[in-house]
Design an enzyme around this catalytic site. Structure first.
Site, PDB file in Angstrom:
ATOM      1  N   ARG A  95       0.822  -1.211   0.000  1.00 33.56           N
ATOM      2  CA  ARG A  95       0.000   0.000   0.000  1.00 33.56           C
ATOM      3  C   ARG A  95       0.856   1.261   0.000  1.00 33.56           C
ATOM      4  O   ARG A  95       0.506   2.248  -0.616  1.00 33.56           O
ATOM      5  CB  ARG A  95      -0.916  -0.027   1.227  1.00 33.56           C
ATOM      6  CG  ARG A  95      -1.731   1.233   1.434  1.00 33.56           C
ATOM      7  CD  ARG A  95      -2.736   1.056   2.560  1.00 33.56           C
ATOM      8  NE  ARG A  95      -3.604  -0.088   2.319  1.00 33.56           N
ATOM      9  CZ  ARG A  95      -4.198  -0.789   3.275  1.00 33.56           C
ATOM     10  NH1 ARG A  95      -4.021  -0.473   4.537  1.00 33.56           N
ATOM     11  NH2 ARG A  95      -4.973  -1.818   2.976  1.00 33.56           N
ATOM     12  N   TYR A  96       1.924   1.226   0.750  1.00 31.66           N
ATOM     13  CA  TYR A  96       2.808   2.383   0.879  1.00 31.66           C
ATOM     14  C   TYR A  96       4.097   2.106   0.098  1.00 31.66           C
ATOM     15  O   TYR A  96       4.509   0.962  -0.019  1.00 31.66           O
ATOM     16  CB  TYR A  96       3.158   2.609   2.355  1.00 31.66           C
ATOM     17  CG  TYR A  96       1.974   2.899   3.242  1.00 31.66           C
ATOM     18  CD1 TYR A  96       1.352   4.142   3.230  1.00 31.66           C
ATOM     19  CD2 TYR A  96       1.484   1.929   4.113  1.00 31.66           C
ATOM     20  CE1 TYR A  96       0.275   4.410   4.070  1.00 31.66           C
ATOM     21  CE2 TYR A  96       0.407   2.191   4.964  1.00 31.66           C
ATOM     22  CZ  TYR A  96      -0.191   3.432   4.933  1.00 31.66           C
ATOM     23  OH  TYR A  96      -1.245   3.697   5.769  1.00 31.66           O
ATOM     24  N   ARG A 156       7.202   0.199   2.304  1.00 29.27           N
ATOM     25  CA  ARG A 156       7.025  -0.927   3.212  1.00 29.27           C
ATOM     26  C   ARG A 156       5.868  -1.804   2.768  1.00 29.27           C
ATOM     27  O   ARG A 156       4.907  -1.308   2.165  1.00 29.27           O
ATOM     28  CB  ARG A 156       6.803  -0.461   4.653  1.00 29.27           C
ATOM     29  CG  ARG A 156       5.648   0.511   4.852  1.00 29.27           C
ATOM     30  CD  ARG A 156       5.921   1.373   6.078  1.00 29.27           C
ATOM     31  NE  ARG A 156       4.778   2.197   6.479  1.00 29.27           N
ATOM     32  CZ  ARG A 156       4.455   3.354   5.908  1.00 29.27           C
ATOM     33  NH1 ARG A 156       5.132   3.797   4.872  1.00 29.27           N
ATOM     34  NH2 ARG A 156       3.424   4.041   6.358  1.00 29.27           N
ATOM     35  N   CYS A 200      -3.677 -18.390  14.702  1.00 25.65           N
ATOM     36  CA  CYS A 200      -3.596 -17.404  15.773  1.00 25.65           C
ATOM     37  C   CYS A 200      -3.724 -18.103  17.118  1.00 25.65           C
ATOM     38  O   CYS A 200      -4.237 -19.221  17.198  1.00 25.65           O
ATOM     39  CB  CYS A 200      -4.726 -16.382  15.658  1.00 25.65           C
ATOM     40  SG  CYS A 200      -4.603 -15.383  14.176  1.00 25.65           S
ATOM     41  N   CYS A 210      -9.804 -13.581  17.505  1.00 28.42           N
ATOM     42  CA  CYS A 210     -10.466 -12.392  18.040  1.00 28.42           C
ATOM     43  C   CYS A 210     -11.736 -12.139  17.243  1.00 28.42           C
ATOM     44  O   CYS A 210     -11.709 -12.126  16.017  1.00 28.42           O
ATOM     45  CB  CYS A 210      -9.530 -11.191  17.941  1.00 28.42           C
ATOM     46  SG  CYS A 210      -7.903 -11.555  18.601  1.00 28.42           S
ATOM     47  N   CYS A 262     -11.630  -9.312  14.583  1.00 25.19           N
ATOM     48  CA  CYS A 262     -10.459  -9.317  13.700  1.00 25.19           C
ATOM     49  C   CYS A 262     -10.757  -8.659  12.349  1.00 25.19           C
ATOM     50  O   CYS A 262     -11.769  -8.936  11.720  1.00 25.19           O
ATOM     51  CB  CYS A 262      -9.995 -10.735  13.467  1.00 25.19           C
ATOM     52  SG  CYS A 262      -8.586 -10.823  12.344  1.00 25.19           S
ATOM     53  N   ARG A 303      -9.069  -9.185   9.754  1.00 19.86           N
ATOM     54  CA  ARG A 303      -8.824 -10.192   8.704  1.00 19.86           C
ATOM     55  C   ARG A 303      -9.632 -11.466   8.965  1.00 19.86           C
ATOM     56  O   ARG A 303      -9.184 -12.571   8.686  1.00 19.86           O
ATOM     57  CB  ARG A 303      -7.328 -10.520   8.606  1.00 19.86           C
ATOM     58  CG  ARG A 303      -6.625  -9.522   7.763  1.00 19.86           C
ATOM     59  CD  ARG A 303      -5.188  -9.801   7.418  1.00 19.86           C
ATOM     60  NE  ARG A 303      -4.605  -8.488   7.280  1.00 19.86           N
ATOM     61  CZ  ARG A 303      -3.676  -7.974   8.090  1.00 19.86           C
ATOM     62  NH1 ARG A 303      -3.140  -8.698   9.036  1.00 19.86           N
ATOM     63  NH2 ARG A 303      -3.263  -6.746   7.906  1.00 19.86           N
ATOM     64  N   ASP A 331     -12.276  -1.180  12.038  1.00 16.47           N
ATOM     65  CA  ASP A 331     -12.641  -1.015  10.632  1.00 16.47           C
ATOM     66  C   ASP A 331     -14.043  -1.561  10.373  1.00 16.47           C
ATOM     67  O   ASP A 331     -14.590  -2.309  11.187  1.00 16.47           O
ATOM     68  CB  ASP A 331     -11.631  -1.771   9.751  1.00 16.47           C
ATOM     69  CG  ASP A 331     -10.217  -1.228   9.911  1.00 16.47           C
ATOM     70  OD1 ASP A 331     -10.055   0.009   9.876  1.00 16.47           O
ATOM     71  OD2 ASP A 331      -9.285  -2.036  10.095  1.00 16.47           O
ATOM     72  N   ASP A 362      -8.230   3.787   9.505  1.00 16.74           N
ATOM     73  CA  ASP A 362      -7.687   3.205   8.278  1.00 16.74           C
ATOM     74  C   ASP A 362      -8.752   3.406   7.205  1.00 16.74           C
ATOM     75  O   ASP A 362      -9.884   2.932   7.350  1.00 16.74           O
ATOM     76  CB  ASP A 362      -7.382   1.720   8.515  1.00 16.74           C
ATOM     77  CG  ASP A 362      -6.158   1.262   7.743  1.00 16.74           C
ATOM     78  OD1 ASP A 362      -5.902   1.828   6.649  1.00 16.74           O
ATOM     79  OD2 ASP A 362      -5.470   0.338   8.199  1.00 16.74           O
ATOM     80  N   LYS A 394      -3.654   4.787   6.502  1.00 21.27           N
ATOM     81  CA  LYS A 394      -3.989   5.176   7.869  1.00 21.27           C
ATOM     82  C   LYS A 394      -3.795   6.682   8.036  1.00 21.27           C
ATOM     83  O   LYS A 394      -2.880   7.263   7.481  1.00 21.27           O
ATOM     84  CB  LYS A 394      -3.081   4.443   8.850  1.00 21.27           C
ATOM     85  CG  LYS A 394      -3.276   2.931   8.861  1.00 21.27           C
ATOM     86  CD  LYS A 394      -2.409   2.280   9.920  1.00 21.27           C
ATOM     87  CE  LYS A 394      -2.553   0.772   9.905  1.00 21.27           C
ATOM     88  NZ  LYS A 394      -1.894   0.156   8.731  1.00 21.27           N
TER      89      LYS A 394
HETATM   90  C1  LIG Z   1      -0.771  -0.411   8.598  1.00 18.43           C
HETATM   91  C2  LIG Z   1      -0.117  -0.868   7.387  1.00 18.43           C
HETATM   92  C3  LIG Z   1       1.240  -0.637   7.165  1.00 18.43           C
HETATM   93  C4  LIG Z   1       2.127   0.036   8.203  1.00 18.43           C
HETATM   94  O1  LIG Z   1       1.821   1.350   8.430  1.00 18.43           O
HETATM   95  P1  LIG Z   1       2.641   2.145   9.544  1.00 18.43           P
HETATM   96  O2  LIG Z   1       1.926   3.440   9.640  1.00 18.43           O
HETATM   97  O3  LIG Z   1       4.059   2.251   9.059  1.00 18.43           O
HETATM   98  O4  LIG Z   1       2.586   1.365  10.819  1.00 18.43           O
HETATM   99  C5  LIG Z   1       1.790  -1.057   5.992  1.00 18.43           C
HETATM  100  N1  LIG Z   1       1.055  -1.673   5.042  1.00 18.43           N
HETATM  101  C6  LIG Z   1      -0.249  -1.910   5.216  1.00 18.43           C
HETATM  102  C7  LIG Z   1      -1.003  -2.583   4.132  1.00 18.43           C
HETATM  103  C8  LIG Z   1      -0.880  -1.531   6.402  1.00 18.43           C
HETATM  104  O5  LIG Z   1      -2.179  -1.787   6.576  1.00 18.43           O
HETATM  105  S1  SF4 Z   2      -6.697  -9.861  15.537  1.00 19.04           S
HETATM  106 FE1  SF4 Z   2      -7.008 -11.415  13.938  1.00 19.04          FE
HETATM  107  S2  SF4 Z   2      -4.976 -11.852  13.178  1.00 19.04           S
HETATM  108 FE2  SF4 Z   2      -4.703 -10.836  15.137  1.00 19.04          FE
HETATM  109  S3  SF4 Z   2      -4.566 -12.512  16.648  1.00 19.04           S
HETATM  110 FE3  SF4 Z   2      -6.706 -11.863  16.565  1.00 19.04          FE
HETATM  111  S4  SF4 Z   2      -7.641 -13.250  15.070  1.00 19.04           S
HETATM  112 FE4  SF4 Z   2      -5.437 -13.355  14.759  1.00 19.04          FE
END
Ligand SMILES: *Cc1c(COP(=O)(O)O)cnc(C)c1O
Ligand code: SF4
Length: 355
Positions: free
Chosen positions: A96-97, A100, A109, A113, A116, A118, A275, A312, A319
């Site tokens: 995304r960025y 990184r 996990c 959660c 979550c 995801r 989210d 986000d 973010k």
């Molecule tokens: C949150 C996130 C990051 C990291 O963002 P930081 O602001 O550097 O912590 C990088 N990639 C994705 C896809 C993210 O969701």
């Molecule tokens: S938030 Fe989602 S990915 Fe993170 S530990 Fe909980 S279930 Fe696993």
């Protein structure tokens, strides 16, 4: 629950996790039919250590781990509001960025959660060697990538050898400057953290580790020990917290959690607004309430333990920090600012020299 249970090896703890409504009914009076309706869609996993931290039905830890019929309510939310899948150049990488990437290396996990972000992939099929290799090849080709966020699922649910295999390959790429691990293990299965794990991780420095933690009951003698082992290995520890209705949506709890984290050498990093993810709507509340809570932190507690409050943006736009309003007015000469006590003060904003 019994807090005096002796816990052994992390694999044994995980292997005796609660995964069915029937298992859960042995510990709490619940309606198994209702729980099953939820787990058909969103699986349950509560390891016995995390279970031991639950004090009673409906408490803040229960809400995080035990399936709730509210997960089936319709909020018109999607599985993947942040468009992680659309921003995946290869499976398991989210780019995304510019500098990184997020690298998803595990789908397991220590606890599933309920909130979550995801939820769509948790507990799904494992990450194959082919996918890991595709991810590493992508990172090798993209020379602008400086930092890898190793996440999942939980990377620390891999065996040491499996994780080392990934970290060694990332570390050998010359443009990769920093490895950041995202994990819930220190708060949900601290027995996984051993001196052996820390000795392995420190071979790949600079390694940073961010711990997902949402309530001060998750800070225990066991999690303190886990953090000490990691910090002693020179791994800077940060935290990520999700604001959750009925769990930590008040200033008293957040203060207690953040101070607790600092005292175990964890520097709070982010507090995320939840989210718009399908099955998690009942945990959300208005951003204004989050801002009020943040207002109760700045100035009132050590700046060392104040995380940034982040939203986000849907669609994968990234973010954005949300900071409470302190500036009341501004003109050429001054800012009119309210301090943490609510006192209105003048801050000179001119840089003219006197002739
Ligand atoms: C949150 C996130 C990051 C990291 O963002 P930081 O602001 O550097 O912590 C990088 N990639 C994705 C896809 C993210 O969701
Ligand atoms: S938030 Fe989602 S990915 Fe993170 S530990 Fe909980 S279930 Fe696993």
């Amino acid at each position: 629950m019994n807090h005096k249970i002796k816990f052994g090896n992390w694999r044994d703890i995980l292997a005796s996790s609660i995964i069915s409504a029937g298992d859960l009914a042995e510990y709490f009076s619940i309606n198994p039919v209702k729980v099953e309706k939820v787990t058909k869609l969103f699986p349950m996993l509560i390891n016995p250590y995390y279970l031991s931290l639950i004090k009673k039905k409906g408490d803040p830890l229960w809400k995080q781990a035990v399936p709730d019929e509210k997960e089936l309510e319709n909020y018109d939310y999607s599985d993947d509001p942040l468009h992680e899948e659309a921003q995946a150049p290869v499976l398991n990488i989210v780019h995304r960025y510019p500098d990184r990437v997020l690298f998803l290396v595990s789908s397991r996990c220590a606890v599933y959660c309920r909130f979550c972000m995801r939820k769509r992939m948790i507990g799904g099929p494992g990450v194959t060697e082919k996918r890991l290799e595709d991810g590493i090849n992508y990172i090798r080709q993209e020379k602008k990538i400086r930092e890898i966020l190793v996440s999942g699922g939980d990377p620390l649910l891999l065996e040491n050898e499996q994780l080392e295999n990934i970290l060694a390959r990332l570390h050998s790429i010359s443009h990769v400057e920093v490895i950041r691990i995202h994990t819930r293990v220190p708060s949900a299965l601290p027995q996984r953290v051993t001196k052996k794990l820390a000795d392995m991780l420190k071979k790949y420095h600079p390694v940073f580790l961010n711990i997902h933690v949402n309530h001060h009951w998750e800070i225990t003698p066991e999690s303190k020990r886990a953090c000490a082992i990691l910090a002693d290995a020179g791994i800077p520890l940060g935290s990520q917290t999700v604001f959750l209705k009925g769990v930590n949506d008040n200033a008293g709890e957040i203060k207690c959690l953040m101070r607790g984290l600092l005292s175990i050498r964890v520097r709070p990093y982010y507090i995320h607004h939840p989210d718009c993810v399908k099955g998690t709507g009942h945990f959300r509340f208005p951003v204004e309430k989050g801002m009020d809570i943040m207002k109760n932190l700045y100035g009132h507690i050590s700046g060392m333990c104040i995380p940034q409050y982040m939203i986000d943006l849907p669609g994968g736009w990234g973010k954005v920090p949300i900071v409470p309003e302190y500036v009341e007015k501004r003109d050429k000469e001054n800012l009119i600012v309210k301090n943490y006590q609510g006192v209105v003060c003048k801050y000179p904003n001119n840089t003219r020299r006197i002739e």
